[in-house]
Write an enzyme that holds these catalytic residues in place. Structure first.
Site, PDB file in Angstrom:
ATOM      1  N   LYS A  98      10.165 -30.427  23.579  1.00  0.00           N
ATOM      2  CA  LYS A  98      10.921 -31.297  22.718  1.00  0.00           C
ATOM      3  C   LYS A  98      10.671 -32.723  22.967  1.00  0.00           C
ATOM      4  O   LYS A  98      10.535 -33.566  22.075  1.00  0.00           O
ATOM      5  CB  LYS A  98      12.577 -31.185  23.331  1.00  0.00           C
ATOM      6  CG  LYS A  98      13.551 -31.882  22.721  1.00  0.00           C
ATOM      7  CD  LYS A  98      14.710 -31.528  22.779  1.00  0.00           C
ATOM      8  CE  LYS A  98      15.310 -31.046  24.054  1.00  0.00           C
ATOM      9  NZ  LYS A  98      15.110 -32.129  25.138  1.00  0.00           N
ATOM     10  N   THR A 104       7.561 -33.898  23.560  1.00  0.00           N
ATOM     11  CA  THR A 104       6.245 -33.810  22.803  1.00  0.00           C
ATOM     12  C   THR A 104       6.567 -33.973  21.220  1.00  0.00           C
ATOM     13  O   THR A 104       5.848 -34.704  20.920  1.00  0.00           O
ATOM     14  CB  THR A 104       5.468 -32.382  23.109  1.00  0.00           C
ATOM     15  OG1 THR A 104       5.197 -32.347  24.656  1.00  0.00           O
ATOM     16  CG2 THR A 104       4.205 -32.519  22.498  1.00  0.00           C
ATOM     17  N   ARG A 110      14.335 -40.702  27.854  1.00  0.00           N
ATOM     18  CA  ARG A 110      14.883 -40.714  29.258  1.00  0.00           C
ATOM     19  C   ARG A 110      13.740 -40.792  30.163  1.00  0.00           C
ATOM     20  O   ARG A 110      12.438 -40.500  29.948  1.00  0.00           O
ATOM     21  CB  ARG A 110      15.744 -39.339  29.575  1.00  0.00           C
ATOM     22  CG  ARG A 110      16.999 -39.149  28.852  1.00  0.00           C
ATOM     23  CD  ARG A 110      17.492 -37.813  29.255  1.00  0.00           C
ATOM     24  NE  ARG A 110      16.840 -36.528  28.912  1.00  0.00           N
ATOM     25  CZ  ARG A 110      16.992 -35.447  29.465  1.00  0.00           C
ATOM     26  NH1 ARG A 110      17.916 -35.019  30.172  1.00  0.00           N
ATOM     27  NH2 ARG A 110      16.083 -34.514  28.738  1.00  0.00           N
ATOM     28  N   LYS A 129       8.745 -28.210  36.309  1.00  0.00           N
ATOM     29  CA  LYS A 129       8.064 -28.832  35.123  1.00  0.00           C
ATOM     30  C   LYS A 129       6.736 -29.588  35.452  1.00  0.00           C
ATOM     31  O   LYS A 129       5.914 -29.194  34.646  1.00  0.00           O
ATOM     32  CB  LYS A 129       9.154 -29.926  34.587  1.00  0.00           C
ATOM     33  CG  LYS A 129      10.049 -29.353  33.779  1.00  0.00           C
ATOM     34  CD  LYS A 129      10.897 -30.672  33.021  1.00  0.00           C
ATOM     35  CE  LYS A 129      12.115 -30.137  32.120  1.00  0.00           C
ATOM     36  NZ  LYS A 129      12.599 -31.167  31.383  1.00  0.00           N
ATOM     37  N   ALA A 159      21.074 -32.821  31.309  1.00  0.00           N
ATOM     38  CA  ALA A 159      22.021 -32.449  30.282  1.00  0.00           C
ATOM     39  C   ALA A 159      22.806 -31.119  30.710  1.00  0.00           C
ATOM     40  O   ALA A 159      23.849 -30.852  30.053  1.00  0.00           O
ATOM     41  CB  ALA A 159      21.311 -32.294  29.141  1.00  0.00           C
ATOM     42  N   PHE A 186      17.534 -30.432  26.853  1.00  0.00           N
ATOM     43  CA  PHE A 186      17.873 -28.816  26.561  1.00  0.00           C
ATOM     44  C   PHE A 186      18.500 -28.703  24.959  1.00  0.00           C
ATOM     45  O   PHE A 186      17.748 -29.512  24.158  1.00  0.00           O
ATOM     46  CB  PHE A 186      18.998 -28.249  27.455  1.00  0.00           C
ATOM     47  CG  PHE A 186      18.657 -28.445  28.937  1.00  0.00           C
ATOM     48  CD1 PHE A 186      17.215 -27.789  29.422  1.00  0.00           C
ATOM     49  CD2 PHE A 186      19.377 -29.224  29.733  1.00  0.00           C
ATOM     50  CE1 PHE A 186      16.953 -28.116  30.794  1.00  0.00           C
ATOM     51  CE2 PHE A 186      18.785 -29.398  31.193  1.00  0.00           C
ATOM     52  CZ  PHE A 186      17.646 -28.537  31.620  1.00  0.00           C
ATOM     53  N   PHE A 225       2.427 -23.488  19.405  1.00  0.00           N
ATOM     54  CA  PHE A 225       1.720 -22.949  20.734  1.00  0.00           C
ATOM     55  C   PHE A 225       0.391 -22.502  20.298  1.00  0.00           C
ATOM     56  O   PHE A 225       0.411 -21.367  19.576  1.00  0.00           O
ATOM     57  CB  PHE A 225       2.436 -22.580  21.741  1.00  0.00           C
ATOM     58  CG  PHE A 225       3.416 -23.388  22.508  1.00  0.00           C
ATOM     59  CD1 PHE A 225       3.308 -23.837  23.855  1.00  0.00           C
ATOM     60  CD2 PHE A 225       4.455 -23.843  21.996  1.00  0.00           C
ATOM     61  CE1 PHE A 225       4.443 -24.535  24.390  1.00  0.00           C
ATOM     62  CE2 PHE A 225       5.571 -24.758  22.375  1.00  0.00           C
ATOM     63  CZ  PHE A 225       5.396 -25.039  23.800  1.00  0.00           C
ATOM     64  N   TRP A 284       1.259 -31.347  19.743  1.00  0.00           N
ATOM     65  CA  TRP A 284       0.363 -31.232  20.916  1.00  0.00           C
ATOM     66  C   TRP A 284      -1.021 -31.552  20.888  1.00  0.00           C
ATOM     67  O   TRP A 284      -1.907 -32.040  21.611  1.00  0.00           O
ATOM     68  CB  TRP A 284       0.938 -30.054  21.684  1.00  0.00           C
ATOM     69  CG  TRP A 284       0.244 -29.870  23.161  1.00  0.00           C
ATOM     70  CD1 TRP A 284       0.950 -30.343  24.500  1.00  0.00           C
ATOM     71  CD2 TRP A 284      -1.142 -29.656  23.821  1.00  0.00           C
ATOM     72  NE1 TRP A 284       0.133 -30.051  25.711  1.00  0.00           N
ATOM     73  CE2 TRP A 284      -1.189 -29.676  25.177  1.00  0.00           C
ATOM     74  CE3 TRP A 284      -2.269 -29.287  22.847  1.00  0.00           C
ATOM     75  CZ2 TRP A 284      -2.135 -29.218  25.816  1.00  0.00           C
ATOM     76  CZ3 TRP A 284      -3.344 -28.808  23.595  1.00  0.00           C
ATOM     77  CH2 TRP A 284      -3.352 -29.035  25.066  1.00  0.00           C
TER      78      TRP A 284
END
Length: 562
Positions: free
Chosen positions: A77, A79, A100, A111, A279, A307, A387, A415
């Protein structure tokens, strides 16, 4: 992309990028040099005087990026948010990104970082993912200073008659550390304070983080801090920061942290990064000040919420936008093949395998998030984030389903291709903004009862049939109504992996009930946190934390960070 070719890691791409001096980035959106406080060559804090200078300028269009319920690895998200900002820039639009700040807990845990990815990153990513400009450390210090003031007050005679058994303020640390969830403080005799049970939350779950992110000025910050409830006295009345008389000291500790941070993307698009509430246990949005400043500086603001739309977007639209007077123009809903397959019943280890049947089954999750955005009266575009492991048949299935149901959709490859991979998305977002006027409205009224507010969120956003309140939650509702807190907003603390409060109920569950086990008053922030399921305010580390892959060489070059 040829999957046989070695794919560079995010940090390798970031370290090869050439950054512009932050003064040049500032100048590109009309920021004056005397409005910058430099943190080296590539980071700067922004002065609130920008608001005074641009007070008559019309605000830019605010675009919110959200997602479907994610897999544990996330769906890119951030990205997509960065890539969309870069794509708007390529279309000669004056765009500013508002994000954020990443928490060290998830960075060291699952992560490994949260500054976008590939050729859609904010830089310098190492700094942003680690200590950045010290904002989160300042919040940690202010939070724990308040804990020290509380315990000292009790030790020094307890003039406020605080009940040590009913102190609700916890200490914090910006790490995932399950061993600190429940502790005992004050041991070692009368010189070490009064023994009592305590505990730690992660810093991004601190009410001070929420307060900083919802404050509109230094004075508003001080007022909100003064309203924080820290304990109850022996007469069962709330005790606040104002009662302790330390709101000035706490504001002083946060005087620099309240200023937004300016950085740049890999393609030199300006990005303001500020604040980082989770979140699933807080309201999940960057600061009001950062978003509103971005709207003064740019014609388009691309911001995100944590999220899926059931968490961050709901809170952005019911809490942040309402509190700040922000009228969002459009929403981007990020979806991925792998997440849709997961909601179609595929196990995490098998998500790379082609499975069109699972894609068709999992589309119900995307469908619910679209309905949620529609309920708020907002135009939207689905961003299908590609992806390298995706199969063409799976991508085609999602694209065809959206087209059949008249849901605007764009395949994004940000990406791999940076802004170029998001141009189609940017064009469709602009088209939606120009053709469909925002009819944004929150889902509940401030004057609704606590029960009704929770019920409306559960039904309209989650698709629940009902809400069950524990006996403790019912008692709290009666007490909070007596205090006048029934006029506060609601911040739901819920798992991110399901529309329900059970992370194992994937897809689009039906005929389920949301259980509210208790409420946590965040009066300074202006909301009541409703705790559902087994949600924790202090996460733990996984069996193999991301930290195991991290290192630094003799020259200080970081490895393994995202």
């Amino acid at each position: 992309m040829d999957t046989k070719t070695k794919v560079k890691s995010d940090i390798e791409i970031a370290q090869e990028a050439e950054l512009k001096h932050i003064k040049d980035i500032a100048e590109s959106i009309g920021i004056h040099e005397d409005e910058l406080e430099m943190y080296g060559k590539y980071k700067a804090k922004l002065s609130h005087s920008i608001f005074d200078r641009l007070s008559t300028k019309e605000d830019g269009k605010v675009i919110l990026v959200t997602a479907i319920n994610p897999t544990p690895a996330g769906e890119g998200k951030s990205t997509v948010t960065v890539g969309l900002g870069q794509a708007l820039h390529k279309l000669n639009k004056k765009a500013v990104i508002a994000l954020r700040e990443p928490s060290l807990g998830p960075t060291m845990g699952i992560k490994g970082g949260a500054a976008g990815g590939g050729y859609s990153q904010v830089l310098p990513m190492e700094d942003i993912n680690l200590h950045f400009t010290g904002d989160i450390h300042a919040i940690t210090t202010a939070n724990n200073a308040l804990s020290a003031f509380i315990d000292n007050h009790i030790h020094q005679g307890n003039e406020l008659n605080i009940d040590p058994r009913r102190i609700v303020w916890k200490r914090v640390v910006d790490l995932n550390d399950r061993a600190l969830r429940q502790v005992v403080v004050g041991l070692g005799g009368d010189k070490n304070g009064v023994p009592r049970e305590d505990g730690f939350d992660i810093t991004v779950a601190s009410e001070i983080m929420a307060v900083l992110c919802l404050a509109t000025s230094l004075d508003d910050l001080k007022l909100r801090l003064s309203n924080i409830v820290v304990a109850y006295n022996m007469d069962n009345e709330p005790v606040t920061v104002k009662d302790l008389g330390v709101e000035g000291a706490l504001t002083m500790l946060l005087k620099d942290a309240i200023k937004p941070n300016l950085v740049q993307t890999i393609e030199h698009t300006p990005a303001i990064i500020h604040g980082g509430p989770f979140a699933n246990i807080a309201h999940g949005c960057n600061s009001v000040i950062a978003t509103k400043m971005a709207a003064k500086l740019g014609d388009y603001v691309v911001t995100e919420s944590g999220f899926g739309a059931d968490l961050g977007a709901e809170k952005f639209l019911n809490i942040k936008a309402r509190t700040a007077g922000i009228n969002p123009s459009a929403v981007v809903i990020v979806a991925t093949v792998r997440a849709i397959k997961m909601h179609g019943g595929v196990a995490k280890d098998n998500l790379k395998d082609e499975n069109v049947t699972a894609v068709k089954a999992g589309l119900t999750n995307l469908e619910k998030h679209i309905e949620t955005v529609q309920a708020f009266g907002l135009p939207y575009v689905v961003a299908l984030n590609k992806f390298v492991t995706d199969h063409k048949t799976e991508l085609d299935t999602i694209m065809e389903w959206c087209e059949k149901h008249n849901h605007p959709i764009a395949l994004t490859e940000v990406w791999e291709k940076g802004g170029d991979g998001g141009v189609d998305l940017a064009k469709k977002v602009i088209e939606q903004i120009e053709q469909n006027e925002s009819k944004y409205a929150p889902l509940y009224e401030i004057t609704d009862t606590i029960e009704d507010k929770v019920l409306k969120i559960a039904k309209f956003v989650y698709g629940a049939k009902d809400v069950e309140f524990s006996s403790k939650a019912k008692q709290q509702i009666n007490l909070f109504t007596k205090y006048g807190w029934d006029q506060l907003l609601i911040c739901m603390a819920k798992t991110q992996y399901s529309l329900s409060d059970n992370p194992k109920q994937i897809g689009r569950p039906n005929d389920f009930t949301i259980t509210i086990r208790e409420f946590k008053p965040s009066v300074g922030a202006g909301f009541l946190v409703a705790l559902t399921g087994d949600i924790l305010t202090m996460p733990g580390l996984p069996k193999e934390p991301a930290a195991l892959k991290m290192d630094v060489d003799q020259e200080g070059k970081i490895q393994g960070l995202f």
